[in-house]
Design an enzyme around this catalytic site. Structure first.
Site, PDB file in Angstrom:
ATOM      1  N   HIS A  52       0.938  19.190  40.528  1.00  0.00           N
ATOM      2  CA  HIS A  52       1.593  19.509  39.249  1.00  0.00           C
ATOM      3  C   HIS A  52       0.567  20.158  38.325  1.00  0.00           C
ATOM      4  CE1 HIS A  52       3.874  19.009  35.519  1.00  0.00           C
ATOM      5  NE2 HIS A  52       4.932  18.886  36.298  1.00  0.00           N
ATOM      6  N   ASP A 106      10.015  16.244  42.174  1.00  0.00           N
ATOM      7  CA  ASP A 106      10.889  16.835  43.202  1.00  0.00           C
ATOM      8  C   ASP A 106      10.769  16.168  44.565  1.00  0.00           C
ATOM      9  OD1 ASP A 106       9.946  19.605  41.425  1.00  0.00           O
ATOM     10  OD2 ASP A 106      12.056  19.070  41.665  1.00  0.00           O
TER      11      ASP A 106
HETATM   12  C1  SDX Z   1       8.362  21.233  38.536  1.00  0.00           C
HETATM   13  O1  SDX Z   1       5.822  22.309  34.354  1.00  0.00           O
HETATM   14  C2  SDX Z   1       6.617  21.324  34.648  1.00  0.00           C
HETATM   15  O2  SDX Z   1       6.609  20.351  33.963  1.00  0.00           O
HETATM   16  C3  SDX Z   1       7.526  21.535  35.831  1.00  0.00           C
HETATM   17  C4  SDX Z   1       8.380  20.332  36.207  1.00  0.00           C
HETATM   18  C5  SDX Z   1       9.407  20.066  35.133  1.00  0.00           C
HETATM   19  O3  SDX Z   1       9.843  18.912  35.024  1.00  0.00           O
HETATM   20  O4  SDX Z   1       9.836  21.035  34.456  1.00  0.00           O
HETATM   21  O5  SDX Z   1       7.562  19.181  36.374  1.00  0.00           O
HETATM   22  C6  SDX Z   1       9.161  20.568  37.493  1.00  0.00           C
HETATM   23  O6  SDX Z   1       8.490  22.421  38.660  1.00  0.00           O
HETATM   24  C7  SDX Z   1       7.382  20.413  39.389  1.00  0.00           C
HETATM   25  C8  SDX Z   1       6.527  21.270  40.379  1.00  0.00           C
HETATM   26  C9  SDX Z   1       7.385  21.624  41.581  1.00  0.00           C
HETATM   27  N1  SDX Z   1       6.665  22.514  42.518  1.00  0.00           N
HETATM   28  C10 SDX Z   1       6.241  22.099  43.734  1.00  0.00           C
HETATM   29  O7  SDX Z   1       6.336  20.925  44.140  1.00  0.00           O
HETATM   30  C11 SDX Z   1       5.612  23.197  44.581  1.00  0.00           C
HETATM   31  C12 SDX Z   1       4.340  22.655  45.274  1.00  0.00           C
HETATM   32  N2  SDX Z   1       3.318  22.461  44.212  1.00  0.00           N
HETATM   33  C13 SDX Z   1       2.354  23.593  44.052  1.00  0.00           C
HETATM   34  O8  SDX Z   1       2.986  24.848  44.010  1.00  0.00           O
HETATM   35  C14 SDX Z   1       1.376  23.313  42.891  1.00  0.00           C
HETATM   36  O9  SDX Z   1       0.957  22.020  43.026  1.00  0.00           O
HETATM   37  C15 SDX Z   1       1.813  23.547  41.465  1.00  0.00           C
HETATM   38  C16 SDX Z   1       2.143  24.959  41.196  1.00  0.00           C
HETATM   39  C17 SDX Z   1       2.953  22.665  41.107  1.00  0.00           C
HETATM   40  C18 SDX Z   1       0.634  23.171  40.557  1.00  0.00           C
HETATM   41  O10 SDX Z   1      -0.455  23.886  40.977  1.00  0.00           O
HETATM   42  P1  SDX Z   1      -1.799  23.991  40.023  1.00  0.00           P
HETATM   43  O11 SDX Z   1      -1.967  22.764  39.234  1.00  0.00           O
HETATM   44  O12 SDX Z   1      -1.724  25.296  39.293  1.00  0.00           O
HETATM   45  O13 SDX Z   1      -2.938  23.991  40.997  1.00  0.00           O
HETATM   46  P2  SDX Z   1      -3.368  25.232  41.811  1.00  0.00           P
HETATM   47  O14 SDX Z   1      -2.152  26.018  42.245  1.00  0.00           O
HETATM   48  O15 SDX Z   1      -4.423  25.942  41.037  1.00  0.00           O
HETATM   49  O16 SDX Z   1      -3.985  24.536  43.108  1.00  0.00           O
HETATM   50  C19 SDX Z   1      -5.225  23.807  43.039  1.00  0.00           C
HETATM   51  C20 SDX Z   1      -5.608  23.569  44.488  1.00  0.00           C
HETATM   52  C21 SDX Z   1      -5.550  24.855  45.323  1.00  0.00           C
HETATM   53  O17 SDX Z   1      -6.440  24.703  46.394  1.00  0.00           O
HETATM   54  P3  SDX Z   1      -7.987  25.296  46.225  1.00  0.00           P
HETATM   55  O18 SDX Z   1      -7.841  26.744  45.792  1.00  0.00           O
HETATM   56  O19 SDX Z   1      -8.636  24.433  45.171  1.00  0.00           O
HETATM   57  O20 SDX Z   1      -8.587  25.150  47.613  1.00  0.00           O
HETATM   58  O21 SDX Z   1      -4.678  22.656  45.073  1.00  0.00           O
HETATM   59  C22 SDX Z   1      -3.992  23.317  46.133  1.00  0.00           C
HETATM   60  C23 SDX Z   1      -4.151  24.808  45.880  1.00  0.00           C
HETATM   61  O22 SDX Z   1      -4.041  25.520  47.110  1.00  0.00           O
HETATM   62  N3  SDX Z   1      -2.588  22.872  46.050  1.00  0.00           N
HETATM   63  C24 SDX Z   1      -1.857  22.534  47.116  1.00  0.00           C
HETATM   64  C25 SDX Z   1      -0.610  22.143  46.594  1.00  0.00           C
HETATM   65  N4  SDX Z   1      -0.610  22.274  45.244  1.00  0.00           N
HETATM   66  C26 SDX Z   1      -1.840  22.731  44.915  1.00  0.00           C
HETATM   67  N5  SDX Z   1      -2.136  22.496  48.451  1.00  0.00           N
HETATM   68  C27 SDX Z   1      -1.143  22.075  49.256  1.00  0.00           C
HETATM   69  N6  SDX Z   1       0.092  21.699  48.822  1.00  0.00           N
HETATM   70  C28 SDX Z   1       0.386  21.712  47.511  1.00  0.00           C
HETATM   71  N7  SDX Z   1       1.596  21.342  47.077  1.00  0.00           N
END
Ligand code: SDX
Length: 391
Positions: free
Chosen positions: A269, A326
């Site tokens: 998140h 989710d």
């Molecule tokens: C909602 O904003 C809100 O409040 C939204 C929400 C609401 O109520 O309105 O809460 C609802 O949309 C929840 C989120 C739903 N999305 C997902 O579940 C999709 C999977 N999650 C990822 O896409 C991700 O975790 C995010 C986008 C939600 C958050 O990502 P961040 O905090 O921007 O972190 P990042 O993308 O910069 O990642 C940091 C690291 C990376 O690896 P490195 O580059 O450090 O090696 O963590 C990894 C990312 O690759 N990573 C994941 C991951 N999420 C982040 N790796 C594997 N699986 C994942 N799910």
């Protein structure tokens, strides 16, 4: 003013705004609606009461709640002329497209932007009530089933399930377990600070666009698979793991391999770097609801194993990746018989009071300026116009 950021009720010319609706502490995993912890609301409140809290800033007394409920009942039916709009949508039209279009259509006859207190209370109830009817009708149309009119004797959630699943010859009486579970899911989705769709509502509303036009824009933002579509993506991921015969350990290995393009949907998140408190509540609810409904879902077993391994895996621990709202919501909705095509629409119904609260806070409670974020320009330096024969 704090350096570059000018804090004002709207967005002004920055990406930050002031708001008193919802408080999140991402490191502590805290979520409060108008100061009330989500755990207490989940235990004691209902979606309708929580909606009133978000929109009005305090818990309603009995008279206020009764008036709000009466308005929700009064506004449940759609104008007969509006029902004709559904005929224009293809049978496989995405429900979120229908929802956004129909909310905008409501603004064509319901509000002229000249709002005062009483209008806002009535408009808020009208919007919350009609999105429920529009959602149910979009589902019925997708199956070629007759529209089921709202039943004024039923409360908010039971009426939605009635409009979704009843037949002309037999009324669907949802079990209390299902009504309670959907109440909980809607309540947990009711607001979440400046997420993508709520910020969209605030930006659109900052131009003094009316409530319905602003919330229709919010539906568009929520439709995105990275936002409201994530709960469907979680189920698709769990099904792929289960049907593919993959172990949870193999799935995690894939999620850690950047080349795989596989993400652990429902994990991580932007704000929570601890458990999403909503996920903790839904995790407990999943066991309870599936148990009471007598549903054995192998995907729940897959989800639990994924979570168990991810919470001790250095990759996820170091990146503070925990289950978000989710991760379990789709499993519960599936157990209740809600089709995946309606998951994001259910999210939108839940988020409606939050959008209304933010629009009201910005457009009515406090004077705010039109949003005008700035940018860091990375385009070409000044150029000279080149005549066609020299290009
Ligand atoms: C909602 O904003 C809100 O409040 C939204 C929400 C609401 O109520 O309105 O809460 C609802 O949309 C929840 C989120 C739903 N999305 C997902 O579940 C999709 C999977 N999650 C990822 O896409 C991700 O975790 C995010 C986008 C939600 C958050 O990502 P961040 O905090 O921007 O972190 P990042 O993308 O910069 O990642 C940091 C690291 C990376 O690896 P490195 O580059 O450090 O090696 O963590 C990894 C990312 O690759 N990573 C994941 C991951 N999420 C982040 N790796 C594997 N699986 C994942 N799910």
């Amino acid at each position: 003013k704090t350096g570059l950021i000018t804090l004002d009720p709207g967005f002004g010319n920055t990406g930050a705004c002031q708001s008193g609706v919802t408080f999140i502490d991402g490191d502590q995993g805290i979520l409060r609606y108008r100061g009330l912890p989500i755990e207490q609301l989940a235990e004691h409140s209902t979606f309708v009461e929580t909606a009133w809290l978000l929109i009005n800033g305090k818990l309603p007394n009995k008279a206020e709640l009764d008036q709000f409920s009466k308005r929700l009942t009064k506004h449940a039916p759609l104008h007969e002329g509006f029902k004709n709009h559904f005929e224009g949508f293809p049978l496989n039209a995405p429900p979120m497209a229908i929802l956004s279009a129909m909310i905008n259509t409501l603004s064509s006859s319901s509000c002229d932007g000249k709002l005062h207190e009483d209008d806002i209370d009535d408009l808020s109830a009208k919007l919350m009530s009609k999105v429920r009817t529009i959602a149910a009708y979009s589902y019925r149309r997708s199956l070629g089933l007759p529209f089921i009119y709202p039943d004024p004797k039923l409360r908010y959630v039971a009426n939605f399930l009635h409009m979704m699943f009843s037949m002309p010859y037999e009324q669907h009486i949802a079990s209390q377990e299902v009504v309670d579970a959907l109440n909980l899911i809607l309540m947990l989705h009711a607001d979440h600070e400046q997420n993508c769709s709520t910020s969209t509502v605030r930006v659109v509303g900052s131009s003094k666009a009316n409530l319905y036009a602003s919330c229709a824009a919010g539906v568009g933002a929520l439709w995105g698979p990275l936002h409201g579509g994530a709960n469907v993506a979680v189920l698709e991921m769990l099904e792929a793991i289960h049907e593919g015969g993959m172990s949870a350990a193999e799935a995690l290995a894939l999620a850690k391999d950047k080349q795989s393009g596989f993400k652990l949907m429902g994990f991580g998140h932007r704000v929570y770097k601890n458990f999403d408190p909503r996920a903790l509540i839904l995790k407990r609810a999943a066991d309870r609801v599936l148990g009471r409904l007598g549903v054995q879902d192998p995907l729940l077993d897959v989800a639990r194993k994924l979570e168990e391994l991810a919470l001790i895996d250095p990759y996820f621990v170091e990146r503070k990746l925990y289950p978000n709202v989710d991760f379990y919501s789709g499993i519960i909705m599936r157990a209740m018989g809600i089709p995946t095509s309606m998951f994001t629409v259910i999210f939108a119904i839940g988020r409606m009071p939050g959008w209304i609260a933010h629009w009201k806070e910005q457009n009515h409670d406090r004077a705010s300026r039109i949003a005008r974020p700035r940018q860091i320009y990375i385009g070409p330096k000044e150029q000279v116009y080149t005549p066609m024969d020299q290009r």
